[in-house]
Design a protein around this motif. Structure first.
Motif, PDB file in Angstrom:
ATOM      1  N   GLU A   1     -71.375 -34.070 -28.066  1.00  0.00           N
ATOM      2  CA  GLU A   1     -70.245 -34.084 -28.981  1.00  0.00           C
ATOM      3  C   GLU A   1     -70.392 -35.301 -29.870  1.00  0.00           C
ATOM      4  OE1 GLU A   1     -65.704 -34.581 -28.052  1.00  0.00           O
ATOM      5  OE2 GLU A   1     -66.658 -35.951 -29.462  1.00  0.00           O
TER       6      GLU A   1
ATOM      7  N   SER B   1     -67.316 -36.015 -35.168  1.00  0.00           N
ATOM      8  CA  SER B   1     -65.870 -35.956 -34.906  1.00  0.00           C
ATOM      9  C   SER B   1     -65.002 -36.835 -35.802  1.00  0.00           C
ATOM     10  CB  SER B   1     -65.608 -36.312 -33.432  1.00  0.00           C
ATOM     11  OG  SER B   1     -66.434 -35.543 -32.589  1.00  0.00           O
TER      12      SER B   1
ATOM     13  N   GLY C   1     -60.837 -34.655 -35.554  1.00  0.00           N
ATOM     14  CA  GLY C   1     -59.507 -35.221 -35.315  1.00  0.00           C
ATOM     15  C   GLY C   1     -58.546 -34.524 -36.264  1.00  0.00           C
TER      16      GLY C   1
ATOM     17  N   GLU D   1     -59.232 -30.996 -32.326  1.00  0.00           N
ATOM     18  CA  GLU D   1     -58.158 -31.229 -31.368  1.00  0.00           C
ATOM     19  C   GLU D   1     -57.085 -30.148 -31.450  1.00  0.00           C
ATOM     20  OE1 GLU D   1     -56.679 -35.260 -31.354  1.00  0.00           O
ATOM     21  OE2 GLU D   1     -58.592 -36.013 -32.105  1.00  0.00           O
TER      22      GLU D   1
ATOM     23  N   ASP E   1     -58.029 -34.076 -25.197  1.00  0.00           N
ATOM     24  CA  ASP E   1     -59.374 -34.241 -24.661  1.00  0.00           C
ATOM     25  C   ASP E   1     -59.505 -33.611 -23.272  1.00  0.00           C
ATOM     26  OD1 ASP E   1     -61.543 -35.212 -26.076  1.00  0.00           O
ATOM     27  OD2 ASP E   1     -60.732 -37.243 -26.159  1.00  0.00           O
TER      28      ASP E   1
ATOM     29  N   GLN F   1     -63.505 -47.070 -27.625  1.00  0.00           N
ATOM     30  CA  GLN F   1     -62.738 -46.035 -26.912  1.00  0.00           C
ATOM     31  C   GLN F   1     -63.092 -45.958 -25.429  1.00  0.00           C
ATOM     32  OE1 GLN F   1     -62.023 -42.282 -28.825  1.00  0.00           O
ATOM     33  NE2 GLN F   1     -62.154 -43.154 -30.875  1.00  0.00           N
TER      34      GLN F   1
ATOM     35  N   HIS G   1     -60.192 -45.097 -23.101  1.00  0.00           N
ATOM     36  CA  HIS G   1     -59.797 -43.691 -23.240  1.00  0.00           C
ATOM     37  C   HIS G   1     -60.688 -42.783 -22.381  1.00  0.00           C
ATOM     38  CE1 HIS G   1     -58.786 -39.841 -25.087  1.00  0.00           C
ATOM     39  NE2 HIS G   1     -60.080 -39.660 -25.297  1.00  0.00           N
TER      40      HIS G   1
END
Ligand code: ARG
Length: 567
Positions: free
Chosen positions: A120, A123, A162, A259, A313, A337, A340
């Protein structure tokens, strides 16, 4: 080298006592830096423990008893090592032939056995400029996907836009207040960005704006037609802009979703969390307490009912496992991140998903622009297209200066500009922060993309002048002096470097390799006359040149940098 290591292993094993035969000698064999120490060296220290003799004695004993296979010229015992000198002609011929036969598959392997790996990357966030950190994710991700494919994995390239979250409620509210249809058509992203900035400025004075924005996001999550239609337009216009960038970067995806795709899945995640007794309430919000795991609580739903980045996510990961049954999933996302992703993987594990351990945050450092080297259209934001344009422009002026007669300067300039940026992005360990400096990255000397491309062009021009090489390489491949032999050894390293790069998920390993190989070639080229060497040296040198060219092209293609023929 691996095949020579195996030959050594096979010849040494029968010389050892039965209880030492389980040892994997092949993995112990080293390739010494210093050519005088031979081409392969077996350290006898591990054997020493097993055989209860000194390493010196073992090395000497093996050196005395080894029956030399044809590929080996001589062996000697030096300070506890068994050093093997290869027969350089055999080595040169078999290596050069292998490289030329395998062509663009030289360095490839089936190591991955077709394992599905989701990569991935990229993004970006819609309605915002495609930033330099997204460029980094794009370049790293595309390169890792190529490396995975080259080593027999089945990469699935996924772009997780996003495109959902409270900010779109704010944007809808801003557009309804101040948006201009004509501007949206003309310059969609700058217009949306300015609306977003204005929203925040005005909200500082008028707190009710924030509530209005939240209300619009709530409507969006409930499927309100006006909100949905606006959001859809923002998304489409943004995607059209991003597609232009991807085309310029030669990057494509197997799946572009975002998302926003996980509305239903998010409900299921919440249900699963509730059933597992993991969800608790904290200040009217729904959270998963992660104190036992040394992490702050994972926020699943805000008190106004809005879902969060993390919620999406979780849903996305579960949906991807269901849809792809991936063996591994890599998230190419900036190091900022980290928390996260720790939370994400921890909650997945708490939900009982064993495959959470197959998910990895492949993190990277920040890029800073050296002061004053980049003007920005909008305050502090750097537009990627400006960066690409500027790189091509600068490359163009360098070409104009060095080689004004070059055909198709425009294309070459674009590829050199792009190559410079790509190489810069991939050259250092990904976790390092980088400082972007135009002069440095576009230089034709030093460790840069243009240096690699220039070396490749130089090399191709030698081959072009030489005409066609004989199909059958001469038997006497005369590549036996140290200068040539060290280039051969460098060529032989390529498959191992590819392997290392995949294991560590480090494109920089290939970038560094390409630089050293290019340097090796340039050194050799300054030392030897290729075109007017007497035969059979001439053919041998040109065949070596072709093998270097092939290997350099394979490395460049993994990096995504165009192998230019004339520049
Ligand atoms: N859109 C996010 C950002 O720009 C990156 C998304 C990373 N991927 C993910 N699955 N969270 O910060």
């Amino acid at each position: 080298m691996d095949s020579f290591k195996k030959i050594l292993h096979d010849h040494l094993l029968p010389l050892l006592p039965p209880d030492a035969r389980s040892l994997d000698l092949q993995s112990l064999v080293e390739v010494p830096e210093d050519l005088s120490l031979g081409d392969l060296a077996l350290p006898c220290f591990r054997l020493s423990k097993l055989l209860r003799r000194s390493p010196m004695a073992i090395a000497e004993d093996l050196a005395a008893r080894l029956v030399l296979p044809p590929a080996f010229r001589r062996v000697e015992a030096v300070k506890g090592y068994l050093n093997v000198h290869l027969d350089r002609r055999t080595y040169a011929r078999s290596l050069v032939q292998t490289i030329l036969e395998l062509g663009d598959r030289y360095g490839a392997s089936e190591f991955g056995h077709g394992a599905k790996v989701i990569v991935e990357f990229s993004s970006p966030n819609i309605a915002k400029p495609f930033g330099i950190n997204h460029l980094r994710s794009t370049n790293l991700g595309a390169c890792l996907a190529r490396l995975l494919a080259f080593t027999g994995h089945h990469p699935i390239r996924l772009n997780h836009l996003g495109d959902w979250g409270t900010q779109f409620g704010k944007l809808i509210s801003a557009f309804r207040r101040w948006g201009l249809e004509t501007e949206l058509e003309r310059l969609p992203i700058p217009h949306l960005l300015s609306l977003y900035v204005r929203f925040h400025q005005e909200a500082a004075a008028d707190a009710s704006l924030e509530d209005e924005g939240r209300a619009w996001f709530a409507r969006l999550e409930q499927g309100n037609p006006e909100a949905t239609a606006l959001w859809q337009r923002f998304r489409e216009l943004s995607l059209a802009e991003f597609s232009k960038i991807y085309a310029r970067l030669h990057v494509s995806f197997d799946e572009i979703s975002g998302e926003s795709a996980y509305g239903q899945d998010m409900l299921e995640v919440e249900q699963a969390l509730t059933q597992a007794g993991l969800l608790s309430e904290s200040q009217e919000a729904h959270v998963v307490d992660l104190t036992d795991h040394g992490l702050p609580p994972a926020l699943i739903r805000k008190k106004d009912g809005a879902t969060l980045y993390l919620t999406r996510d979780l849903a996305a990961a579960i949906s991807r496992q269901r849809r792809y049954e991936f063996r591994r999933m890599l998230y190419i996302v900036g190091a900022e991140q980290k928390l996260h992703f720790s939370q994400l993987f921890t909650v997945l594990r708490l939900l009982g998903h064993d495959w959470a351990s197959a998910c990895e945050h492949v993190d990277f450092g920040l890029i800073r622009f050296k002061e004053g080297t980049m003007s920005t259209r909008e305050g502090k934001v750097i537009f990627l297209e400006d960066v690409l344009d500027r790189a091509a422009e600068l490359a163009r002026s360098i070409i104009e200066e060095r080689n004004p007669e070059l055909p198709d300067k425009e294309t070459v300039a674009r590829e050199v500009g792009l190559g410079a940026i790509l190489f810069f992005d991939l050259h250092a360990k990904r976790i390092k922060d980088l400082v972007f400096d135009w002069t440095e990255i576009l230089s034709f000397e030093g460790e840069t993309g243009p240096y690699l491309q220039y070396t490749h062009a130089r090399l191709t021009s030698v081959l072009r002048k030489a005409g066609t090489l004989p199909e059958q390489l001469p038997d006497l491949l005369e590549l036996t002096d140290d200068a040539e032999f060290s280039v051969l050894r460098r060529l032989a390293e390529f498959p191992e470097q590819v392997q290392r790069a995949v294991e560590k998920l480090e494109p920089s390993i290939i970038a560094k390799y390409a630089i050293v190989l290019a340097q090796d070639f340039n050194t050799l080229y300054n030392l030897k006359r290729f075109l007017d060497a007497p035969e059979p040296s001439r053919t041998a040198l040109l065949a070596l040149c072709a093998a270097i060219g092939q290997t350099l092209r394979n490395a460049l293609s993994l990096l995504g940098i165009a192998a230019i023929e004339r520049m």
